[in-house]
Design an enzyme around this catalytic site. Structure first.
Site, PDB file in Angstrom:
ATOM      1  N   LEU A  69      85.659  73.273  33.858  1.00  8.03           N
ATOM      2  CA  LEU A  69      84.472  73.801  33.195  1.00  8.03           C
ATOM      3  C   LEU A  69      83.383  72.753  33.003  1.00  8.03           C
ATOM      4  O   LEU A  69      82.204  73.076  32.909  1.00  8.03           O
ATOM      5  CB  LEU A  69      84.848  74.377  31.824  1.00  8.03           C
ATOM      6  CG  LEU A  69      85.493  75.762  31.819  1.00  8.03           C
ATOM      7  CD1 LEU A  69      85.978  76.093  30.423  1.00  8.03           C
ATOM      8  CD2 LEU A  69      84.519  76.810  32.298  1.00  8.03           C
ATOM      9  N   VAL A  88      88.384  83.419  31.322  1.00 13.58           N
ATOM     10  CA  VAL A  88      89.264  83.229  30.166  1.00 13.58           C
ATOM     11  C   VAL A  88      89.539  81.757  29.882  1.00 13.58           C
ATOM     12  O   VAL A  88      90.208  81.429  28.908  1.00 13.58           O
ATOM     13  CB  VAL A  88      90.610  83.979  30.333  1.00 13.58           C
ATOM     14  CG1 VAL A  88      90.378  85.469  30.464  1.00 13.58           C
ATOM     15  CG2 VAL A  88      91.378  83.464  31.538  1.00 13.58           C
ATOM     16  N   ALA A  89      89.037  80.865  30.710  1.00 11.76           N
ATOM     17  CA  ALA A  89      89.242  79.434  30.485  1.00 11.76           C
ATOM     18  C   ALA A  89      88.417  78.971  29.301  1.00 11.76           C
ATOM     19  O   ALA A  89      87.332  79.486  29.035  1.00 11.76           O
ATOM     20  CB  ALA A  89      88.851  78.638  31.733  1.00 11.76           C
ATOM     21  N   TYR A 149      84.221  75.762  15.640  1.00 11.41           N
ATOM     22  CA  TYR A 149      84.746  76.426  16.838  1.00 11.41           C
ATOM     23  C   TYR A 149      84.185  77.845  16.939  1.00 11.41           C
ATOM     24  O   TYR A 149      83.738  78.290  18.000  1.00 11.41           O
ATOM     25  CB  TYR A 149      86.274  76.459  16.772  1.00 11.41           C
ATOM     26  CG  TYR A 149      86.945  77.130  17.953  1.00 11.41           C
ATOM     27  CD1 TYR A 149      87.138  76.441  19.146  1.00 11.41           C
ATOM     28  CD2 TYR A 149      87.409  78.444  17.869  1.00 11.41           C
ATOM     29  CE1 TYR A 149      87.766  77.041  20.227  1.00 11.41           C
ATOM     30  CE2 TYR A 149      88.032  79.055  18.946  1.00 11.41           C
ATOM     31  CZ  TYR A 149      88.210  78.349  20.116  1.00 11.41           C
ATOM     32  OH  TYR A 149      88.828  78.951  21.175  1.00 11.41           O
ATOM     33  N   LYS A 153      81.712  79.342  19.881  1.00 16.34           N
ATOM     34  CA  LYS A 153      82.056  80.529  20.655  1.00 16.34           C
ATOM     35  C   LYS A 153      80.993  81.618  20.505  1.00 16.34           C
ATOM     36  O   LYS A 153      80.681  82.338  21.459  1.00 16.34           O
ATOM     37  CB  LYS A 153      83.420  81.069  20.219  1.00 16.34           C
ATOM     38  CG  LYS A 153      84.586  80.164  20.580  1.00 16.34           C
ATOM     39  CD  LYS A 153      84.727  79.991  22.072  1.00 16.34           C
ATOM     40  CE  LYS A 153      85.953  79.198  22.452  1.00 16.34           C
ATOM     41  NZ  LYS A 153      86.062  78.982  23.896  1.00 16.34           N
ATOM     42  N   PRO A 176      88.896  89.229  20.712  1.00 22.73           N
ATOM     43  CA  PRO A 176      90.257  89.456  20.247  1.00 22.73           C
ATOM     44  C   PRO A 176      90.530  88.701  18.953  1.00 22.73           C
ATOM     45  O   PRO A 176      89.831  87.755  18.622  1.00 22.73           O
ATOM     46  CB  PRO A 176      91.100  88.866  21.375  1.00 22.73           C
ATOM     47  CG  PRO A 176      90.283  87.700  21.816  1.00 22.73           C
ATOM     48  CD  PRO A 176      88.827  88.087  21.623  1.00 22.73           C
ATOM     49  N   VAL A 179      96.239  86.236  19.258  1.00 23.26           N
ATOM     50  CA  VAL A 179      97.026  86.842  20.343  1.00 23.26           C
ATOM     51  C   VAL A 179      98.462  86.324  20.259  1.00 23.26           C
ATOM     52  O   VAL A 179      98.696  85.111  20.221  1.00 23.26           O
ATOM     53  CB  VAL A 179      96.423  86.493  21.714  1.00 23.26           C
ATOM     54  CG1 VAL A 179      97.240  87.153  22.832  1.00 23.26           C
ATOM     55  CG2 VAL A 179      94.967  86.927  21.788  1.00 23.26           C
ATOM     56  N   SER A 192     100.530  81.665  20.180  1.00 21.22           N
ATOM     57  CA  SER A 192     101.610  82.611  19.930  1.00 21.22           C
ATOM     58  C   SER A 192     102.766  81.971  19.171  1.00 21.22           C
ATOM     59  O   SER A 192     103.208  82.469  18.136  1.00 21.22           O
ATOM     60  CB  SER A 192     102.109  83.186  21.254  1.00 21.22           C
ATOM     61  OG  SER A 192     103.089  84.178  21.028  1.00 21.22           O
TER      62      SER A 192
END
Length: 318
Positions: A69, A88-89, A149, A153, A176, A179, A192
């Protein structure tokens, strides 16, 4: 869905294919008959590429690309020939507001945050939906890293939507919550696995982050990894999808989440009064559900699969 996908989309790119979300998304896309270009910072890292190449259909329809990125133009070869791009990176390091904008359809995962606070940090809504935006000035005034953060975003999502509108791209963003669920990667999925450890008192730093998130958003939302990835694909295949979409199965207070995990693990946990919320704020997925999307997992099932995977892989020892 046939081998050519829906709406004529046959070849797609997934950035960050070696990560928790990215690897599961690659799996579901391959199962759906797509040809997938997946990017990794180091395709030679067998801990990242090994699980991907072991997926059903990978030998025939998965190609790995090196991309970073923070390197302009490094995604050009990966997106060439693709009808859809799932971004999604996430950038590593301090430059959290870095965003790669490609072409064609772009599904941006976890870019923005929906927050019920105003710029003074005061509650201004009893629920969260796509009309809620994180209060940038308030977030920037905080010393908590999570606040910065979220601000980064949010800025990235706003810039992406502006870019899409200006260049007439079919750009969709997904918002979301936390997750959870099993992971395909050889290394633990941090979000997770650490969610469960935090809720049973084995990761104090992550638990403090949860408490701050509850202060900002009024509740903690949960979604299963399979559901969030299916939502990405659903929105790409939906002919009228546009703008922001919240994808959240359920939202609870921290104490409620702790009680759920304690029951499943048959543990006796301490519950602090301050871990409940004085003004509960629910999270609405109405926009996504009204389009016809359905969740496969409720909160209890999502936690059970996370716990089972953590036990199986030695992260959680009872």
């Amino acid at each position: 869905m046939g081998s050519e996908g829906m709406n004529g989309v046959r070849v797609v790119c997934v950035t960050g294919g070696g990560g928790y979300i990215g690897s599961w998304l690659v799996k579901n896309l391959l199962q759906g008959g797509y040809t997938v270009h997946a990017t990794l910072r180091d395709p030679g890292d067998r801990t990242k590429c090994g699980p991907l190449m072991a997926l059903a259909g990978a030998q025939e329809r998965l190609k790995l690309f090196q991309a970073d990125l923070l390197e302009e133009g490094s995604f050009d070869s990966a997106v060439e020939g693709c009808q859809g791009v799932f971004h999604v990176a996430g950038p590593m390091g301090a430059q959290e507001n870095t965003l790669v904008i490609t072409d064609l359809f772009i599904s941006n995962h976890k870019l923005g945050y929906s927050c019920p606070l105003d710029e003074k940090g005061e509650l201004c809504s009893s629920f969260r939906d796509e009309s809620c935006w994180s209060p940038l000035n308030f977030l920037k005034s905080q010393t908590n890293r999570l606040a910065w953060y979220m601000a980064a975003k949010t800025l990235a999502e706003q810039e992406a939507l502006k870019y899409g509108a200006h260049n007439k791209l079919d750009l969709v963003t997904i918002l979301p919550p936390t997750v959870v669920g099993p992971w395909l990667t050889s290394t633990p999925a941090f979000t997770s696995s650490q969610t469960i450890l935090a809720l049973i008192g084995e990761n104090d730093m992550y638990y403090k982050a949860f408490k701050f998130a509850q202060f900002l958003t009024g509740s903690i939302g949960i979604v299963h990894i399979d559901d969030i990835c299916n939502a990405h694909i659903f929105l790409m295949e939906h002919p009228t999808a546009q703008g922001r979409h919240i994808c959240c199965t359920d939202s609870r207070s921290l104490n409620s989440l702790k009680k759920c995990v304690a029951k499943q693990l048959n543990l006796s946990l301490k519950f602090d009064e301050e871990d409940s919320v004085t003004q509960y704020v629910s999270v609405s997925s109405k926009k996504l559900l009204d389009m016809g999307f359905t969740y496969k997992y409720d909160l209890e099932e999502a936690f059970k699969e996370t716990i089972d995977c953590a036990i199986q892989k030695g992260i959680l020892k009872l």
